[in-house]
Design a protein around this motif. Sequence first.
Motif, PDB file in Angstrom:
ATOM      1  N   ALA A  60       0.853  -1.431   0.113  1.00 48.87           N
ATOM      2  CA  ALA A  60       0.194   0.332   0.293  1.00 48.87           C
ATOM      3  C   ALA A  60       0.886   1.133   0.149  1.00 48.87           C
ATOM      4  CB  ALA A  60      -1.115  -0.077   1.291  1.00 48.87           C
ATOM      5  N   TYR A  61       1.851   1.223  -0.015  1.00 50.82           N
ATOM      6  CA  TYR A  61       3.337   1.935   0.827  1.00 50.82           C
ATOM      7  C   TYR A  61       3.508   2.474  -0.717  1.00 50.82           C
ATOM      8  CZ  TYR A  61       6.676   5.908   1.621  1.00 50.82           C
ATOM      9  OH  TYR A  61       7.918   6.959   1.658  1.00 50.82           O
ATOM     10  N   ARG A  62       3.399   1.249  -1.511  1.00 49.54           N
ATOM     11  CA  ARG A  62       4.992   1.956  -2.756  1.00 49.54           C
ATOM     12  C   ARG A  62       3.296   2.293  -3.708  1.00 49.54           C
ATOM     13  NH1 ARG A  62       6.201  -4.100  -3.517  1.00 49.54           N
ATOM     14  NH2 ARG A  62       4.244  -3.980  -4.437  1.00 49.54           N
ATOM     15  N   LEU A  63       1.900   1.705  -3.568  1.00 49.25           N
ATOM     16  CA  LEU A  63       1.088   3.083  -4.771  1.00 49.25           C
ATOM     17  C   LEU A  63      -0.026   4.100  -4.183  1.00 49.25           C
ATOM     18  CD1 LEU A  63      -1.507  -0.715  -4.871  1.00 49.25           C
ATOM     19  CD2 LEU A  63       0.508   0.275  -6.491  1.00 49.25           C
ATOM     20  N   VAL A  64       0.568   4.142  -3.007  1.00 52.94           N
ATOM     21  CA  VAL A  64      -0.295   5.429  -2.633  1.00 52.94           C
ATOM     22  C   VAL A  64       1.301   6.402  -2.275  1.00 52.94           C
ATOM     23  CG1 VAL A  64      -0.704   6.754  -0.520  1.00 52.94           C
ATOM     24  CG2 VAL A  64      -1.222   4.530  -0.867  1.00 52.94           C
ATOM     25  N   SER A  65       2.390   6.370  -2.017  1.00 50.01           N
ATOM     26  CA  SER A  65       3.697   7.581  -1.961  1.00 50.01           C
ATOM     27  C   SER A  65       3.768   8.355  -3.503  1.00 50.01           C
ATOM     28  CB  SER A  65       5.152   6.822  -1.480  1.00 50.01           C
ATOM     29  OG  SER A  65       5.141   5.977  -2.440  1.00 50.01           O
ATOM     30  N   PRO A  66       3.971   8.960  -3.352  1.00 48.57           N
ATOM     31  CA  PRO A  66       4.708  10.111  -4.392  1.00 48.57           C
ATOM     32  C   PRO A  66       5.139  10.379  -5.473  1.00 48.57           C
ATOM     33  CG  PRO A  66       3.565  11.635  -3.063  1.00 48.57           C
ATOM     34  CD  PRO A  66       3.416  10.029  -2.439  1.00 48.57           C
ATOM     35  N   GLU A  78       7.980   7.392  -8.746  1.00 49.30           N
ATOM     36  CA  GLU A  78       7.296   7.467 -10.114  1.00 49.30           C
ATOM     37  C   GLU A  78       7.763   6.197 -10.852  1.00 49.30           C
ATOM     38  OE1 GLU A  78       4.057   8.566 -10.343  1.00 49.30           O
ATOM     39  OE2 GLU A  78       3.465   9.298  -8.461  1.00 49.30           O
ATOM     40  N   CYS A  99       5.498   2.739 -11.134  1.00 46.16           N
ATOM     41  CA  CYS A  99       4.443   2.785 -11.751  1.00 46.16           C
ATOM     42  C   CYS A  99       4.235   1.952 -13.337  1.00 46.16           C
ATOM     43  CB  CYS A  99       4.150   3.882 -12.042  1.00 46.16           C
ATOM     44  SG  CYS A  99       2.774   3.951 -10.385  1.00 46.16           S
ATOM     45  N   HIS A 124      -1.808  -2.313 -13.282  1.00 47.76           N
ATOM     46  CA  HIS A 124      -3.224  -1.702 -12.473  1.00 47.76           C
ATOM     47  C   HIS A 124      -4.543  -2.150 -12.747  1.00 47.76           C
ATOM     48  CE1 HIS A 124       0.313   0.034 -10.048  1.00 47.76           C
ATOM     49  NE2 HIS A 124       1.091   0.860 -11.712  1.00 47.76           N
TER      50      HIS A 124
END
Length: 85
Positions: free
Chosen positions: A49-55, A58, A61, A66
């Motif tokens: 979750a941290y990897r997906l949310v951290s801006p 990038e 991605c 996804h």
Amino acid sequence: MEEEERFDLGHTIKKIFVIGVAASLIFLGFIALMTLIGVVIAIPLLKKAYRLVSPDNESHCKSEKHKVKCPICRAKTKFYGEEIE
């Protein structure tokens, strides 16, 4: 002469107390075990979750797949990075 067995209240209370303490320790051990299992399960999920949310990160991605689920039409869309297929 026959000896009558006497009911020893102090010994009975001591046994009940020891059984109660043992049962409470077993219950606390079970709660600790369930907590440990929960933490072991939660750590990888929190990392993901941290990897997906951290801006600030990038670059991840570009290669990962996804999925986006539309709540209105309930359609699923797959995309890589910023390109929607």
